[in-house]
Scaffold this motif. Structure first.
Motif, short mmCIF file in Angstrom:
data_model
loop_
_atom_site.label_atom_id
_atom_site.label_comp_id
_atom_site.label_asym_id
_atom_site.label_seq_id
_atom_site.Cartn_x
_atom_site.Cartn_y
_atom_site.Cartn_z
N LYS A 49 -0.52 9.91 3.45
CA LYS A 49 -1.66 9.53 2.42
C LYS A 49 -1.97 8.09 2.13
O LYS A 49 -2.78 7.86 1.66
CB LYS A 49 -0.88 10.26 1.04
CG LYS A 49 -0.75 11.64 1.13
CD LYS A 49 -1.96 12.42 0.68
CE LYS A 49 -1.98 13.65 0.85
NZ LYS A 49 -1.25 14.90 0.81
N VAL A 50 -1.20 7.52 2.85
CA VAL A 50 -1.47 5.85 2.70
C VAL A 50 -2.82 5.28 3.00
O VAL A 50 -3.50 4.55 2.22
CB VAL A 50 -0.50 4.96 3.22
CG1 VAL A 50 -0.38 4.80 4.69
CG2 VAL A 50 -0.15 3.45 2.96
N SER A 51 -3.32 5.97 4.01
CA SER A 51 -4.72 5.48 4.65
C SER A 51 -5.90 5.91 3.16
O SER A 51 -6.57 5.00 3.27
CB SER A 51 -5.29 6.19 5.57
OG SER A 51 -4.55 5.26 6.56
N LYS A 52 -5.78 7.01 3.04
CA LYS A 52 -6.54 7.20 1.90
C LYS A 52 -6.68 6.52 0.66
O LYS A 52 -7.38 5.67 0.11
CB LYS A 52 -6.21 8.57 1.34
CG LYS A 52 -7.16 9.40 0.28
CD LYS A 52 -6.75 10.53 -0.64
CE LYS A 52 -7.30 11.67 0.08
NZ LYS A 52 -8.80 11.73 -0.16
N VAL A 53 -5.26 6.06 0.18
CA VAL A 53 -5.22 5.30 -1.13
C VAL A 53 -5.39 3.78 -0.75
O VAL A 53 -6.09 3.29 -1.40
CB VAL A 53 -3.57 5.17 -1.41
CG1 VAL A 53 -3.33 4.08 -2.54
CG2 VAL A 53 -3.21 6.78 -1.93
N ARG B 175 -3.32 -5.25 8.01
CA ARG B 175 -4.67 -4.74 8.62
C ARG B 175 -5.91 -5.83 8.57
O ARG B 175 -6.76 -5.95 9.17
CB ARG B 175 -5.13 -3.59 7.99
CG ARG B 175 -4.02 -2.59 8.12
CD ARG B 175 -3.83 -2.14 9.72
NE ARG B 175 -3.18 -0.91 9.73
CZ ARG B 175 -1.79 -0.73 9.44
NH1 ARG B 175 -1.21 -1.66 9.05
NH2 ARG B 175 -1.06 0.50 9.53
N ASP B 176 -5.90 -6.47 7.42
CA ASP B 176 -7.07 -7.42 6.94
C ASP B 176 -6.58 -8.82 6.72
O ASP B 176 -7.25 -9.47 5.81
CB ASP B 176 -7.70 -6.62 5.76
CG ASP B 176 -6.97 -6.70 4.49
OD1 ASP B 176 -5.65 -6.62 4.68
OD2 ASP B 176 -7.30 -6.56 3.38
N ARG C 59 -7.31 -2.06 -3.07
CA ARG C 59 -7.49 -3.21 -2.27
C ARG C 59 -7.65 -4.52 -3.26
O ARG C 59 -6.94 -5.44 -2.60
CB ARG C 59 -8.51 -2.98 -1.14
CG ARG C 59 -8.53 -1.82 -0.40
CD ARG C 59 -9.00 -2.20 1.12
NE ARG C 59 -8.28 -3.33 1.61
CZ ARG C 59 -7.02 -2.76 2.38
NH1 ARG C 59 -6.92 -1.37 2.45
NH2 ARG C 59 -6.66 -3.78 3.25
N LYS C 60 -8.57 -4.42 -4.03
CA LYS C 60 -8.67 -5.58 -4.82
C LYS C 60 -7.23 -6.06 -5.49
O LYS C 60 -6.98 -7.20 -5.42
CB LYS C 60 -9.73 -5.39 -5.87
CG LYS C 60 -10.09 -6.59 -6.80
CD LYS C 60 -11.28 -6.38 -7.74
CE LYS C 60 -11.55 -7.65 -8.36
NZ LYS C 60 -10.89 -7.64 -9.59
N TYR D 190 0.77 -1.15 -0.19
CA TYR D 190 -0.16 -0.12 -0.05
C TYR D 190 0.87 1.22 0.18
O TYR D 190 0.72 2.22 -0.49
CB TYR D 190 -0.90 -0.10 1.18
CG TYR D 190 -2.11 -1.12 0.98
CD1 TYR D 190 -3.12 -0.81 0.22
CD2 TYR D 190 -1.86 -2.34 1.60
CE1 TYR D 190 -4.08 -1.89 0.06
CE2 TYR D 190 -2.75 -3.37 1.62
CZ TYR D 190 -3.88 -2.92 0.68
OH TYR D 190 -4.76 -4.02 0.32
N ARG D 191 1.93 1.09 0.63
CA ARG D 191 3.06 2.20 0.70
C ARG D 191 3.76 2.62 -0.73
O ARG D 191 3.70 3.59 -1.04
CB ARG D 191 3.84 2.06 1.35
CG ARG D 191 3.66 2.35 3.17
CD ARG D 191 4.60 1.92 4.17
NE ARG D 191 4.28 2.11 5.51
CZ ARG D 191 4.33 3.35 6.03
NH1 ARG D 191 4.97 4.23 5.52
NH2 ARG D 191 3.87 3.34 7.26
N ALA D 192 4.14 1.21 -1.37
CA ALA D 192 4.54 1.37 -2.68
C ALA D 192 3.49 2.18 -3.80
O ALA D 192 3.84 2.95 -4.51
CB ALA D 192 4.88 0.06 -3.23
N VAL D 193 2.17 1.67 -3.61
CA VAL D 193 1.21 2.33 -4.43
C VAL D 193 1.09 3.83 -4.30
O VAL D 193 0.74 4.64 -5.26
CB VAL D 193 -0.19 1.74 -4.30
CG1 VAL D 193 -1.37 2.27 -5.04
CG2 VAL D 193 -0.17 0.26 -4.62
#
Ligand code: DC
Length: 228
Positions: free
Chosen positions: A102-106, A134-135, A113-114, A39-42
């Motif tokens: 910003k990572v939580s928004k993305v 987290r999931d 996520r998919k 998620y950080r990389a995205v």
């Protein structure tokens, strides 16, 4: 389907999940995989390639387009592994306060996520893995045999993160880190898709006031007692 050899470790930002997971992985000779880096990389790629991160379609397009690779550490600078985006080493760039903000928004975008969940399932199916996120216990591998949810108060987590960031010599303050952690908790827990929460069958460990040896001991006891 039951993933007997997959250990899911979830919990809020800076709760010590990665430290715990690494120790467990070393002990059991398992792979350690921290899904937060994806998620950080995205987020980093989106910051570079898309002007407005509110544009969900464009950010999702970035998530579907970039290639994220995780490899053994090539440099001895404190990193656990190399994180590559389209072949470029971004191991430290994904840890900046800007990415933190910003990572939580993305990561709340369903399409992002998919894309990440599909990659994580492919990676996890190799087995012998401690997967952190987290999931993982709720969505990615709901059938994981071992699930741990690691908690700690926002203040304790901010203290730990502050020490880490200071060690790297980056300018920051405890107050800023605490505010960022609180904000991330709020967004991560309230998002519509895969919100942060313990799986019903997860073992919850509260690490407040405990050193890592004690947390590891608790975790190893749990691993001797698979979820029913
Ligand atoms: O664990 P971390 O702080 O590196 O995670 C960065 C962000 O990625 C976090 O704010 C939430 C998101 N994340 C997620 O939504 N799902 C995961 N499985 C892992 C991380």
């Amino acid at each position: 389907m039951s993933f007997i050899n997959l250990i899911a470790i979830d919990g809020p930002a800076a709760s010590g999940k990665s430290t715990l997971a690494e120790l467990i992985a070393n002990k059991l000779n398992y792979f350690f995989f921290d899904t937060g880096v994806m998620y950080r990389a995205v987020t980093l790629a989106a910051l570079e390639q898309v002007k407005n991160l509110d544009d969900e379609a464009k950010v999702t397009d970035v998530a579907n387009r970039i290639r994220i690779d995780v490899q053994p550490a090539s440099v001895q600078d404190g990193r656990v592994m190399d994180i590559l985006v389209d072949g470029r080493d971004v191991t430290w760039q994904i840890r900046t306060p800007e990415v933190d903000r910003k990572v939580s928004k993305v990561s709340a975008y369903a399409g992002v996520r998919k894309a990440m969940t599909e990659q994580q399932r492919r990676i996890g199916e190799r087995g012998n893995m401690v997967m952190v996120g987290r999931d993982i216990g709720t969505v990615v591998f709901p059938d994981a045999k071992y699930k741990i949810y690691l908690e700690a108060s926002p203040e304790e987590r901010a203290r730990r993160r502050f020490v880490e960031v200071q060690k790297r010599g980056e300018p920051t303050s405890y107050e800023d880190i605490l505010a960022s952690i609180r904000k991330r908790d709020e967004v991560d827990s309230s998002r519509a898709v895969a919100p942060l929460k313990p799986a019903d069958d997860a073992h919850v460990i509260d690490s407040d006031g405990k050193n890592i040896d004690i947390v590891l001991e608790e975790a190893l006891q749990i691993l001797g007692n698979p979820v029913s």
